[in-house]
Write an enzyme that holds these catalytic residues in place. Structure first.
Site, PDB file in Angstrom:
ATOM      1  CB  THR A  36      -0.752  -0.079   1.368  1.00  0.00           C
ATOM      2  OG1 THR A  36      -0.048  -0.270   2.422  1.00  0.00           O
ATOM      3  CG2 THR A  36      -2.014  -1.365   1.299  1.00  0.00           C
ATOM      4  CG  HIS A  51       9.809  -3.704   3.166  1.00  0.00           C
ATOM      5  ND1 HIS A  51       9.064  -4.265   4.237  1.00  0.00           N
ATOM      6  CD2 HIS A  51       9.932  -2.581   3.830  1.00  0.00           C
ATOM      7  CE1 HIS A  51       8.701  -3.507   5.361  1.00  0.00           C
ATOM      8  NE2 HIS A  51       9.698  -2.064   5.282  1.00  0.00           N
TER       9      HIS A  51
END
Length: 173
Positions: A36, A51
């Site tokens: 998101t 990430h």
């Protein structure tokens, strides 16, 4: 086995995403990552890249800053989803001046009907001081309500502090 819906809460940089990723990976099921975040600057682009590197390549990634509910409809019953994170998703809607209540209801419904198992990562915002401006207070209140609504529906809820998970509802698989 990982429950149908799990909520992993924590403060910023608490280790909540890494813990959530470990739960999804340990499930052994095909993995879906609903991302998101929006990367508007170099620091955020580096964080997203970190990430990605941490997760590795065995994930199907759906990048959707606003339509997490729609992304959840694309999940197969054999897959496990990591929605990372509800905080960024809510921030995106707040900054876009969308109807937070309607969007939250849409997300909650999608979580209930998603074919796969879902792990939601979100920031715990109730342990801080009262924000000094209206937008920050609006965000804190909306995030608190969303976290409570997800937690009420979740079979597993854990709070991660300093990389250590504390189960507050249910049991770890």
């Amino acid at each position: 086995m990982l429950p149908k819906l799990s909520l992993i809460l924590g403060g910023a940089a608490s280790g909540k995403s890494a813990f959530a990723e470990s739960l999804v990976t340990a499930s052994g099921a095909p993995r879906v990552y609903i991302a998101t975040a929006q990367a508007f600057d170099d620091e955020m682009r580096a964080k997203v890249a970190a990430h990605l590197a941490q997760r590795g390549t065995n994930w199907r990634t759906i990048e959707t800053p606003l339509d997490a509910a729609g992304a959840l409809t694309q999940v197969h019953e054999t897959e496990v989803v990591l929605l990372d994170c509800a905080t960024m998703w809510l921030s995106n809607h707040l900054l876009a001046e969308n109807d937070i209540s309607a969007e939250s209801d849409r997300l909650l419904k999608a979580l209930e009907v998603c074919a796969g198992r879902v792990v939601v990562v979100s920031n715990e915002v109730g342990l801080d001081v009262v924000p000094d401006n209206k937008l920050a207070r609006q965000f804190r209140d909306a995030q608190g309500k969303l976290n409570q609504a997800i937690a009420a529906r979740a079979d597993l809820a854990a709070l991660v502090v300093a990389g250590l998970p504390m189960v507050i509802k249910g049991n770890l698989p």
